[in-house]
Design a protein around this motif. Structure first.
Motif, PDB file in Angstrom:
ATOM      1  N   ALA A 179       0.820  -1.213   0.000  1.00 42.00           N
ATOM      2  CA  ALA A 179       0.000   0.000   0.000  1.00 42.00           C
ATOM      3  C   ALA A 179       0.854   1.263   0.000  1.00 42.00           C
ATOM      4  O   ALA A 179       0.319   2.379  -0.034  1.00 42.00           O
ATOM      5  CB  ALA A 179      -0.919   0.007   1.217  1.00 42.00           C
ATOM      6  N   GLY A 180       2.184   1.099   0.045  1.00 44.57           N
ATOM      7  CA  GLY A 180       3.081   2.247   0.016  1.00 44.57           C
ATOM      8  C   GLY A 180       3.165   2.997   1.328  1.00 44.57           C
ATOM      9  O   GLY A 180       3.574   4.168   1.347  1.00 44.57           O
ATOM     10  N   LEU A 181       2.811   2.330   2.434  1.00 45.44           N
ATOM     11  CA  LEU A 181       2.779   3.006   3.727  1.00 45.44           C
ATOM     12  C   LEU A 181       4.069   2.843   4.522  1.00 45.44           C
ATOM     13  O   LEU A 181       4.407   3.685   5.349  1.00 45.44           O
ATOM     14  CB  LEU A 181       1.601   2.487   4.557  1.00 45.44           C
ATOM     15  N   VAL A 182       4.794   1.748   4.291  1.00 48.92           N
ATOM     16  CA  VAL A 182       6.039   1.497   5.018  1.00 48.92           C
ATOM     17  C   VAL A 182       7.064   0.878   4.081  1.00 48.92           C
ATOM     18  O   VAL A 182       6.730   0.391   2.993  1.00 48.92           O
ATOM     19  CB  VAL A 182       5.825   0.553   6.235  1.00 48.92           C
ATOM     20  N   ARG A 183       8.306   0.885   4.537  1.00 49.77           N
ATOM     21  CA  ARG A 183       9.381   0.143   3.871  1.00 49.77           C
ATOM     22  C   ARG A 183      10.082  -0.679   4.946  1.00 49.77           C
ATOM     23  O   ARG A 183      10.523  -0.129   5.963  1.00 49.77           O
ATOM     24  CB  ARG A 183      10.374   1.090   3.202  1.00 49.77           C
ATOM     25  N   ALA A 184      10.143  -1.987   4.746  1.00 45.12           N
ATOM     26  CA  ALA A 184      10.683  -2.871   5.773  1.00 45.12           C
ATOM     27  C   ALA A 184      11.923  -3.606   5.275  1.00 45.12           C
ATOM     28  O   ALA A 184      12.008  -3.994   4.109  1.00 45.12           O
ATOM     29  CB  ALA A 184       9.621  -3.878   6.212  1.00 45.12           C
ATOM     30  N   ASP A 185      12.897  -3.746   6.162  1.00 44.91           N
ATOM     31  CA  ASP A 185      14.046  -4.607   5.890  1.00 44.91           C
ATOM     32  C   ASP A 185      14.308  -5.427   7.144  1.00 44.91           C
ATOM     33  O   ASP A 185      13.490  -5.443   8.069  1.00 44.91           O
ATOM     34  CB  ASP A 185      15.273  -3.799   5.470  1.00 44.91           C
ATOM     35  N   ARG A 186      15.424  -6.123   7.205  1.00 42.69           N
ATOM     36  CA  ARG A 186      15.685  -7.017   8.329  1.00 42.69           C
ATOM     37  C   ARG A 186      15.842  -6.291   9.656  1.00 42.69           C
ATOM     38  O   ARG A 186      15.511  -6.817  10.707  1.00 42.69           O
ATOM     39  CB  ARG A 186      16.942  -7.841   8.059  1.00 42.69           C
ATOM     40  N   ARG A 187      16.347  -5.069   9.598  1.00 44.12           N
ATOM     41  CA  ARG A 187      16.673  -4.377  10.840  1.00 44.12           C
ATOM     42  C   ARG A 187      15.659  -3.333  11.276  1.00 44.12           C
ATOM     43  O   ARG A 187      15.590  -2.999  12.459  1.00 44.12           O
ATOM     44  CB  ARG A 187      18.046  -3.704  10.705  1.00 44.12           C
ATOM     45  N   ALA A 188      14.883  -2.813  10.356  1.00 43.54           N
ATOM     46  CA  ALA A 188      13.995  -1.706  10.722  1.00 43.54           C
ATOM     47  C   ALA A 188      12.815  -1.600   9.768  1.00 43.54           C
ATOM     48  O   ALA A 188      12.807  -2.171   8.676  1.00 43.54           O
ATOM     49  CB  ALA A 188      14.772  -0.389  10.728  1.00 43.54           C
ATOM     50  N   VAL A 189      11.820  -0.853  10.216  1.00 41.79           N
ATOM     51  CA  VAL A 189      10.662  -0.508   9.389  1.00 41.79           C
ATOM     52  C   VAL A 189      10.594   1.013   9.349  1.00 41.79           C
ATOM     53  O   VAL A 189      10.638   1.677  10.391  1.00 41.79           O
ATOM     54  CB  VAL A 189       9.360  -1.069   9.971  1.00 41.79           C
ATOM     55  N   THR A 190      10.518   1.564   8.143  1.00 42.54           N
ATOM     56  CA  THR A 190      10.438   3.020   7.974  1.00 42.54           C
ATOM     57  C   THR A 190       9.028   3.408   7.553  1.00 42.54           C
ATOM     58  O   THR A 190       8.484   2.851   6.599  1.00 42.54           O
ATOM     59  CB  THR A 190      11.435   3.511   6.911  1.00 42.54           C
TER      60      THR A 190
END
Length: 202
Positions: A179-190
């Motif tokens: 939905a374009g609300l967050v960006r997630a990777d292994r260490r954090a969520v933006t």
């Protein structure tokens, strides 16, 4: 795993042994002791969105469970089962309180468990509990984001706070990402769109 309780103290506690699948702590009971796992594993299970049994939390040697219930004098929320044959020690309430006074690491872990419980109660008060995992996750992310919109809360802690599984958290993150609300990777969520996330939780 490093033991939360010094090994030389184990002889002062009551030993227990459970076979695979046996309940160590039963949901709804007020426990008389906390359990320190010394061999094997214990798990808390739940049902995932597809109705299949999934592990909500896995206890490993050196970890204690039932401690929060004893200190807060509350009933066990979820049954803890033996995952394979396991052994451990039972620690009575008075002994547990004495340990907390002398062991900062153990006291910190109890504080963290209490904080997760308070977070869940906060979600209940805001109406987030009972909604989809994605909606509850949105509220959790908003509550834990720093000034730059970054959340470094481990995925397992997210799952614990939301009373869901790691798979449930990953699925919810995928929905929010799509939905374009967050960006997630292994260490954090933006967080990419705070207002839109907040609108989900209303």
């Amino acid at each position: 795993m490093e033991y939360l309780v010094q090994r030389d103290l184990l002889g002062h506690f009551v030993p227990f042994a459970c076979k695979n699948g046996e309940a160590i702590l039963l949901q709804g009971e007020v426990p008389e002791w906390a359990c320190l796992l010394t061999e094997g594993e214990a798990v808390v299970r739940t049902l995932d969105p597809d109705g299949f049994s999934a592990i909500l939390y896995r206890y490993r040697p050196g970890e204690i469970f039932g401690d929060l219930e004893i200190v807060c004098r509350q009933r066990v929320i979820t049954t803890v089962f033996a995952a394979g044959d396991c052994r451990g020690c039972r620690i009575g309430g008075a002994a547990l309180l004495a340990l907390l006074q002398r062991d900062a690491g153990l006291a910190l872990r109890l504080y963290e468990k209490t904080a997760r419980q308070q977070l869940n109660q906060s979600l209940e008060r805001t109406g987030a509990k009972g909604k989809t995992v994605a909606v509850r996750l949105a509220a959790l992310l908003l509550a834990n984001a720093d000034e730059n919109g970054v959340v470094t809360l481990p995925k397992q802690e997210m799952a614990d706070a939301l009373f869901t599984t790691l798979r449930g958290v990953h699925r919810a993150l995928q929905k929010l990402e799509q939905a374009g609300l967050v960006r997630a990777d292994r260490r954090a969520v933006t967080l990419l769109a705070r207002e839109e996330l907040a609108a989900l939780t209303v």
